[in-house]
Design a protein around this motif. Sequence first.
Motif, PDB file in Angstrom:
ATOM      1  N   PHE A 217       1.195  -1.412  -0.281  1.00 11.45           N
ATOM      2  CA  PHE A 217       0.032   0.362   0.054  1.00 11.45           C
ATOM      3  C   PHE A 217       0.420   1.201  -0.656  1.00 11.45           C
ATOM      4  CE2 PHE A 217      -3.309  -3.164   1.932  1.00 11.45           C
ATOM      5  CZ  PHE A 217      -4.456  -3.321   1.027  1.00 11.45           C
ATOM      6  N   MET A 218       2.090   1.479   0.300  1.00 13.50           N
ATOM      7  CA  MET A 218       3.516   2.090   0.018  1.00 13.50           C
ATOM      8  C   MET A 218       2.792   2.974  -1.781  1.00 13.50           C
ATOM      9  SD  MET A 218       5.239   3.501   2.357  1.00 13.50           S
ATOM     10  CE  MET A 218       5.201   3.163   4.272  1.00 13.50           C
ATOM     11  N   ASP A 219       3.482   4.143  -1.568  1.00 15.29           N
ATOM     12  CA  ASP A 219       3.369   4.657  -2.690  1.00 15.29           C
ATOM     13  C   ASP A 219       4.892   4.365  -3.632  1.00 15.29           C
ATOM     14  OD1 ASP A 219       5.614   6.889  -2.246  1.00 15.29           O
ATOM     15  OD2 ASP A 219       3.849   7.725  -0.332  1.00 15.29           O
ATOM     16  N   GLY A 220       5.042   4.937  -4.250  1.00  9.03           N
ATOM     17  CA  GLY A 220       6.085   4.244  -4.874  1.00  9.03           C
ATOM     18  C   GLY A 220       7.493   4.927  -4.681  1.00  9.03           C
ATOM     19  N   ALA A 221       7.313   5.900  -4.152  1.00 10.49           N
ATOM     20  CA  ALA A 221       8.311   6.804  -3.668  1.00 10.49           C
ATOM     21  C   ALA A 221       9.377   6.389  -2.268  1.00 10.49           C
ATOM     22  CB  ALA A 221       8.912   8.470  -3.638  1.00 10.49           C
ATOM     23  N   ASN A 222       7.958   6.136  -1.480  1.00  5.06           N
ATOM     24  CA  ASN A 222       8.365   5.482   0.091  1.00  5.06           C
ATOM     25  C   ASN A 222       8.852   4.479  -0.300  1.00  5.06           C
ATOM     26  OD1 ASN A 222       8.210   7.726   2.032  1.00  5.06           O
ATOM     27  ND2 ASN A 222       5.625   7.402   1.561  1.00  5.06           N
TER      28      ASN A 222
ATOM     29  N   PHE B 135       2.242  -8.729  -3.857  1.00  6.85           N
ATOM     30  CA  PHE B 135       1.391  -8.582  -4.666  1.00  6.85           C
ATOM     31  C   PHE B 135       0.966  -7.575  -5.176  1.00  6.85           C
ATOM     32  CE2 PHE B 135      -2.017  -9.192  -6.773  1.00  6.85           C
ATOM     33  CZ  PHE B 135      -2.018 -10.314  -7.239  1.00  6.85           C
ATOM     34  N   VAL B 136       2.118  -7.143  -6.404  1.00  4.05           N
ATOM     35  CA  VAL B 136       1.783  -5.825  -7.231  1.00  4.05           C
ATOM     36  C   VAL B 136       0.909  -6.465  -8.969  1.00  4.05           C
ATOM     37  CG1 VAL B 136       4.446  -5.066  -6.247  1.00  4.05           C
ATOM     38  CG2 VAL B 136       4.254  -7.107  -8.648  1.00  4.05           C
ATOM     39  N   PHE B 137       0.638  -4.587  -8.990  1.00  9.08           N
ATOM     40  CA  PHE B 137      -0.095  -5.024 -10.490  1.00  9.08           C
ATOM     41  C   PHE B 137       0.519  -6.252 -11.457  1.00  9.08           C
ATOM     42  CE2 PHE B 137      -2.289  -3.224 -14.062  1.00  9.08           C
ATOM     43  CZ  PHE B 137      -3.971  -2.985 -13.269  1.00  9.08           C
ATOM     44  N   ASP B 138       1.312  -6.305 -11.180  1.00 11.12           N
ATOM     45  CA  ASP B 138       1.807  -7.498 -12.354  1.00 11.12           C
ATOM     46  C   ASP B 138       1.558  -9.020 -12.333  1.00 11.12           C
ATOM     47  OD1 ASP B 138       2.909  -5.066 -14.168  1.00 11.12           O
ATOM     48  OD2 ASP B 138       5.196  -6.123 -13.935  1.00 11.12           O
ATOM     49  N   ASN B 139       1.058  -8.987 -10.419  1.00 11.18           N
ATOM     50  CA  ASN B 139       0.625 -10.835 -10.225  1.00 11.18           C
ATOM     51  C   ASN B 139      -0.353 -10.897 -10.282  1.00 11.18           C
ATOM     52  OD1 ASN B 139       2.961  -9.560  -7.768  1.00 11.18           O
ATOM     53  ND2 ASN B 139       3.634 -10.936  -9.511  1.00 11.18           N
ATOM     54  N   LEU B 140      -0.973  -9.818 -11.237  1.00  9.52           N
ATOM     55  CA  LEU B 140      -3.002  -9.784 -11.823  1.00  9.52           C
ATOM     56  C   LEU B 140      -2.916 -11.021 -13.132  1.00  9.52           C
ATOM     57  CD1 LEU B 140      -4.574  -7.033 -11.763  1.00  9.52           C
ATOM     58  CD2 LEU B 140      -4.687  -8.151 -10.338  1.00  9.52           C
TER      59      LEU B 140
ATOM     60  N   ALA C 257      -1.545   4.985  -8.480  1.00  8.53           N
ATOM     61  CA  ALA C 257      -2.425   5.732  -7.367  1.00  8.53           C
ATOM     62  C   ALA C 257      -3.925   4.164  -8.036  1.00  8.53           C
ATOM     63  CB  ALA C 257      -3.104   6.983  -7.620  1.00  8.53           C
ATOM     64  N   ALA C 258      -3.888   4.229  -9.564  1.00  6.17           N
ATOM     65  CA  ALA C 258      -4.791   3.342  -9.978  1.00  6.17           C
ATOM     66  C   ALA C 258      -4.665   2.430  -9.970  1.00  6.17           C
ATOM     67  CB  ALA C 258      -5.291   4.138 -11.948  1.00  6.17           C
ATOM     68  N   GLN C 259      -3.380   1.991  -9.766  1.00  8.65           N
ATOM     69  CA  GLN C 259      -3.304   0.498 -10.065  1.00  8.65           C
ATOM     70  C   GLN C 259      -3.611  -0.142  -8.567  1.00  8.65           C
ATOM     71  OE1 GLN C 259       0.694  -0.163 -11.147  1.00  8.65           O
ATOM     72  NE2 GLN C 259       0.119  -0.526 -13.825  1.00  8.65           N
ATOM     73  N   LYS C 260      -3.363   0.923  -7.680  1.00 14.61           N
ATOM     74  CA  LYS C 260      -2.735   0.330  -5.920  1.00 14.61           C
ATOM     75  C   LYS C 260      -4.910  -0.118  -5.679  1.00 14.61           C
ATOM     76  CE  LYS C 260       1.417   1.991  -4.548  1.00 14.61           C
ATOM     77  NZ  LYS C 260       2.284   0.738  -3.907  1.00 14.61           N
TER      78      LYS C 260
END
Length: 340
Positions: free
Chosen positions: A214-219, A243-248, A312-315
């Motif tokens: 749930f962290m933003d990319g920079a953090n 689990f990241v967006f590519d794991n879909l 943000a949309a992917q998260k």
Amino acid sequence: MADTELDKTPSKLSGVDKASILLLSLGEETAAEVLKHMGPKEVQVIGMQMASLRNVGKGAVEDVVDEFLEKVEEQTGIGIGTEDYIRSTLKSALGEDKAGALIDRILAGANTKGLDTLKWMDSRSVADVIRFEHPQIQSIVLSYLDPDQASEILSLLPEKVRVDLMMRIAALEAVQPDALQELNDIMEKQFTGSGSSQSRQIGGVKTVADIMNFMDGANETLIMDSLRETDEDLVQQIEDLMFVFDNLIDVDDRGIQALLREVSTDTLIVALKACEEDIKEKIFKNMSKRAAELMRDDLDAMGPVKLSEVEAAQKEILTVARRMADAGEIVLGGGGEEMV
């Protein structure tokens, strides 16, 4: 908060859109009874959407109600914060007079106690509550909360303590009943309610991975790079569990179809803007031919989009996917049955 005018066809409405329309269509007493059975996050999401809805067409309302009646035995999983937030949101949605009785019924049914009270608070308030506590207490609190809330709280704490807290959370396995009771009592001194003497299996590498999701990319990059300097093996374990967006790509077709029913078209288009082609094709093949063609055209016509907006949309989509996985509606990582 920007107003939302729903002129979409029912098939393009997200689950939250439909739930918001349905609750706004109910009488105060019935809506209150429904909301009392939702958790903090569910009330937050649906409350914000209720507050933003404007000019909902009669046809959309009728379609939503008809669909609900067809699925009346199913539960709608939707997630909010402080009492002031609930009051403000529902007054905006319903008007002060109508919202009064509804708010009282909702808040009377919250029944939050000790540590659970933190789940109903906004992230900044929780960060203020634990800011000067011992890091071990902070790590237990963050492990106790839902990953998305813990992620927000962590981002509000000083940068120099974040990596230390993640290391502590990764090392946690279980908290003894007396220790958890003592921590619960500390929270109760600031709030109300009675404690629980049950032990909790909290913390661990999986908890860190869930928070990082749930962290933003920079953090996320900052924390992972700092952790890598200390413990390369730990970072690998965290990455393996994230689990990241590519794991879909690993979610079966039935799961993708169920997920698409809960995600708005606008969010999906932005999320797909920077995706690999195999992810796009996975999504397109689980849509109708016409819908897939329209989305391809929209993507081609879309101008440059900020990377932060894509993330943000992917998260947002991943949040829906995790909620559905927790409810047993889809299986993340494959293993479900294919549609026939």
